[in-house]
Design a protein around this motif. Structure first.
Motif, short mmCIF file in Angstrom:
data_model
loop_
_atom_site.label_atom_id
_atom_site.label_comp_id
_atom_site.label_asym_id
_atom_site.label_seq_id
_atom_site.Cartn_x
_atom_site.Cartn_y
_atom_site.Cartn_z
N LYS B 40 0.79 -1.19 -0.04
CA LYS B 40 0.02 0.01 0.00
C LYS B 40 0.87 1.25 0.06
O LYS B 40 0.63 2.24 -0.73
N SER B 41 1.92 1.16 0.98
CA SER B 41 2.66 2.70 0.80
C SER B 41 3.59 2.56 -0.19
O SER B 41 3.74 3.77 -0.88
N THR B 42 4.08 1.35 -0.71
CA THR B 42 4.99 1.36 -1.85
C THR B 42 3.86 2.15 -3.07
O THR B 42 4.47 2.94 -3.80
N MET B 84 1.59 11.08 4.55
CA MET B 84 2.49 10.11 4.60
C MET B 84 2.07 9.24 5.93
O MET B 84 1.76 9.80 7.08
N GLN B 85 2.47 7.89 5.80
CA GLN B 85 2.34 7.32 7.08
C GLN B 85 3.15 7.52 8.05
O GLN B 85 2.84 7.65 9.32
N TYR B 86 4.37 7.92 7.85
CA TYR B 86 5.40 8.32 8.73
C TYR B 86 5.96 9.78 8.34
O TYR B 86 7.14 9.84 7.66
N LEU B 169 -3.99 9.51 1.16
CA LEU B 169 -3.86 9.35 2.60
C LEU B 169 -3.45 8.04 3.25
O LEU B 169 -4.06 7.07 3.14
N ASP B 170 -2.15 8.07 3.61
CA ASP B 170 -1.60 6.55 3.90
C ASP B 170 -1.68 6.52 5.57
O ASP B 170 -0.75 6.98 6.31
N GLU B 171 -2.68 5.90 5.82
CA GLU B 171 -2.84 5.26 7.31
C GLU B 171 -2.84 6.68 8.12
O GLU B 171 -2.27 6.66 9.12
N THR B 172 -3.51 7.67 7.75
CA THR B 172 -3.66 8.94 8.33
C THR B 172 -4.42 8.51 9.77
O THR B 172 -4.25 9.24 10.53
MG LIG Z 1 2.33 1.23 4.74
#
Ligand SMILES: [Mg+2]
Ligand SMILES: Nc1ncnc2c1ncn2[C@@H]1O[C@H](COP(=O)(O)OP(=O)(O)OP(=O)(O)O)[C@@H](O)[C@H]1O
Lengths: 484, 249
Positions: B40-42, B84-86, B169-172
């Motif tokens: 997913k993040s990729t 971003m997730q992080y 939105l990555d795991e916001t």
């Molecule tokens: Mg991820």
């Protein structure tokens, strides 16, 4: 923000070229014959209309210099310098002895405009007085009257030698002795101009004082000499800026700066050094061999050095503090950026002689391209310096894989009550930081500039506001092309 | 608006996305769910243009343009935003300063006039209040020492400020407390317009109660293995990924 500050910002914002100061002013020059001899020294002294004592001082230095050897301990490499193959004095024709700005060659004023130094009333609004040294001569000193009212002397050192000989005699060479080191001794023999400042007892200097140094003529060394004396309980903040045209040859710059702070006095000395650094292949650039030293001669005195070093092919520079007075304080805040083939060997010496003396060193070194950046610092606590304190922090940031950062701290303590702390870090700009910035729309170079400015923040904060803006831009410009 | 066709992506020579196809129309909100490490993040990084994510096959078209041909900052200027997730810390750079630089960089790139500090400050303040981002946070160095939830709120603040046309939105939602989750969801919903598309990556049905998606995709082992309407989230919650992935195989 004051209009001059805005103007500075605008000028800076309009920078397009990598080294925008690289132009040459076409102006008729008067030079000493090439080479260095007793004759050269006499020529310079005569040109300045100096008294005999000054000539003797210079000749003494020159004779001493003949027997000295160039220092080789720094981590910098350069082909041998032929001291006979340079001019030691160059001056724009018909400039000296100007009473007002109107008399100055308009071409010179234009040059200063290009450099973003408005020699105009606007500077007064910003509270800055400017002394501009063009090659070897001080061209115009602004706002003398306002300073006169406060009793502050701010003038070319050549003028001070004529007009205030007692003051000059009393302090010149007392911080950096004539025999101090090869480059300082050379400077003592051939210095052409520079700035003299005297702030009388109890006076807080009403404006920032500022000198811009400019090397214009080719094959010419620049040897300016600055002497700042803050009498008891006084305060002064002084800023110097430096630029030079792009040339393929290397040019020598060997300045000496001496600061004296008496009881309860404070001197803040800031430098934004942007001498031409040479091109991407390492051709040309200024050799900057500078001796800067402050003497906290009085009790509770304070001297603070802040430097932003982005230019020069070689930087050899160690602004230092002699903490002689009890409870005196020395500070050194430094940003040194080396890109392409630049070599920087810079740092400070904090010599603790008095009781309860404190020093603080914050050094931020940034290396990019194939550059080498060395922090070299000495903290020395003498036997009588009870309760001396030092805190040193040296952070290095590397951009790319071909550059180097080196930290060489020397610590000597002869008093067991001393407390000396040293912290050092080395880091790289992280890929995720860069990506984060790019994702938010910043270009590669803007992102690097932003991250590096963040890294340097503690030092940039020390600069007077107007110049901090300029310095931030400079940081970005000097790193252009370093990533990608 | 966004058309991803048979996308294969490798990182350090290892294939992570293995033929992913996904289409998002303007005005739609799509959710992407899937087990840890499914890619997913990729996907979000590839869309944003992070270096090191090599497209070996397939295409990404964004508003008719080949997205992969654009530098990350060009994508940003064209309205691609990735929360971003992080989120990353940048020491010494105040949050406010960062927001102003980024906003103006985007505007410059689009040929718009830059905004002065006061105007930016006003805009930021207006959005910050709704997201409970304090004035003090804006003065601190970007993300440095921010709590997990504060970092996520700041990401949404940036989204609100930049007004992107494609927001990813990555795991916001992870790391947010219930109140913050609601604030963030309201922030996202207020940006839902017919011109704007969103890709919401999440592990939790709970977020999708607040941000109701038009479509849900399940990503597993680098491929979309299941798709459906918002009820798919409930099914996932009940059965878990393993069953869905198995069913799809
Ligand atoms: Mg991820
Ligand atoms: N640089 C790398 N080298 C090798 N493998 C990598 C690299 N970066 C990511 N991966 C792998 O790619 C896979 C997908 O990672 P990704 O971060 O896209 O997963 P995700 O679906 O976002 O997971 P999560 O739900 O935990 O956030 C993981 O197995 C991860 O280990």
């Amino acid at each position: 923000m004051s209009s001059a500050a805005l103007e500075t910002k605008d000028t800076v914002a309009s920078l397009g070229e990598k080294y925008k100061y690289g132009f040459v002013t076409d102006i008729e020059m008067e030079r000493a014959p090439k080479g260095l001899s007793e004759e050269t020294v006499r020529y310079i002294s005569a040109k300045k209309g100096e008294p005999d004592w000054m000539l003797e001082w210079r000749l003494g230095a020159f004779r001493r210099w003949l027997a000295m050897k160039e220092p080789k301990w720094a981590r910098v490499h350069y082909p041998p310098i032929d001291y006979q193959d340079a001019y030691y004095y160059a001056a724009p024709k018909n400039t000296p002895k100007k009473q007002s700005l109107d008399e100055v060659d308009p071409k010179l004023l234009e040059t200063y405009n290009k450099l973003g130094i408005p020699l105009s009333e606007q500077m007064a609004l910003a509270g800055v007085a400017v002394d501009a040294v063009f090659d070897s001569v001080s061209v115009a000193t602004t706002f003398k009257e306002k300073l006169n009212e406060a009793g502050v002397i701010f003038c070319p050192i050549s003028e001070a030698i004529r007009d205030y000989p007692e003051l000059v005699k009393k302090y010149l060479g007392t911080v950096v002795p004539v025999t101090d080191n090869f480059f300082a001794t050379l400077n003592s023999a051939v210095f052409s101009d520079g700035t003299f400042v005297y702030v009388p007892k109890g006076v807080r200097c009403p404006m920032e004082l500022s000198t811009y140094f400019r090397i214009n003529a080719s094959e010419t060394g620049q040897f300016e000499r600055t002497l700042i004396v803050a009498d008891e309980g006084s305060y002064v903040s002084y800023l110097e800026g430096c630029t030079a045209p792009k040339r393929d040859e290397n040019q020598l710059h060997a300045a000496v700066v001496e600061l004296v702070a008496l009881d309860d006095a404070e001197i803040k000395y800031s430098t934004v050094q942007n001498w031409y650094p040479g091109d991407e292949n390492g051709l040309g650039g200024i050799y900057n061999f500078v001796t800067k030293r402050g003497d906290c001669r009085g009790d509770r005195s304070k001297i603070s050095w802040t430097q932003v070093e982005t230019g020069s092919a070689i930087t050899w520079k160690y602004p230092s503090c002699i903490l002689r007075g009890d409870d005196s304080i020395g500070e050194f805040y430094s940003i040194a950026i080396a890109n392409n083939f630049q070599q920087a060997d810079t740092g400070t010496k904090m010599i603790h002689l008095g009781r309860n003396t404190r020093s603080r060193i914050i050094s931020k070194g940034i290396s990019a391209g194939k550059a080498q950046n060395t922090y070299r610092g000495l903290v020395s606590v003498y036997g009588k310096a009870e309760n001396a304190r030092n805190f040193t922090q040296c952070d290095s940031l590397l951009i790319g894989a071909e550059c180097g950062a080196h930290t060489v701290p020397y610590i000597e303590s002869r008093n067991p009550s001393a407390r000396i702390e040293h912290e050092a870090t080395t880091s790289k700009i992280a890929e995720d930081q860069l990506f984060y910035c790019l994702q938010r729309g910043l270009g590669q170079e803007e992102a690097v500039a932003l991250i590096v400015n963040g890294f340097c923040k503690e030092v940039l904060q020390q600069l007077p506001m107007e110049f901090a803006v300029e310095a931030q831009k400079l940081v970005g410009i000097s790193l252009e092309g370093s990533v990608g | 608006m966004l058309d991803i066709k048979n996308l294969r992506v490798a990182v350090d020579g290892k294939e992570i996305l293995k033929g992913l196809t996904l289409k998002v129309e303007a005005g739609r909100v799509h959710a992407i769910m899937g087990p840890n490490g499914s890619g997913k993040s990729t996907l979000s990084y590839v869309l944003a243009g992070r270096s090191g994510y090599d497209i070996t096959e397939g295409s990404i078209t964004y508003n008719g343009e080949d997205l992969a041909a654009l530098a990350p900052e060009e994508r940003a200027a064209r309205g691609v935003f990735l929360a971003m997730q992080y989120p990353v810390e940048i020491p010494g750079v105040t949050t406010m300063m960062f927001l102003k630089s980024a906003l103006n960089a985007q505007r410059r790139s689009r040929g718009e006039l830059e905004l002065d500090a006061i105007t930016v400050l006003k805009r930021v303040r207006a959005k910050a209040a709704a997201l409970n981002v304090s004035e003090e946070m804006l003065k601190r160095a970007l993300n440095v020492g921010f709590s997990g939830g504060e970092k996520k709120r700041l990401e949404i603040l940036q989204m609100a400020l930049f007004e992107p046309s494609l927001a990813i939105l990555d795991e916001t939602d992870s790391g947010l407390d219930i109140d913050a989750l609601r604030l963030v969801a309201e922030g996202v919903n207020s940006l839902r317009t017919p011109e704007r598309a969103m890709l919401v990556i999440t592990h939790y049905q709970r977020l999708l109660d607040y941000i109701v998606p038009d479509r849900i995709h399940v990503l597993a082992k680098g491929r979309i293995v299941a798709e459906g309407g918002k009820e798919l989230a409930l099914e996932l919650e009940a059965k878990g990924y393993e069953q869905i992935v198995k069913d799809a195989a």
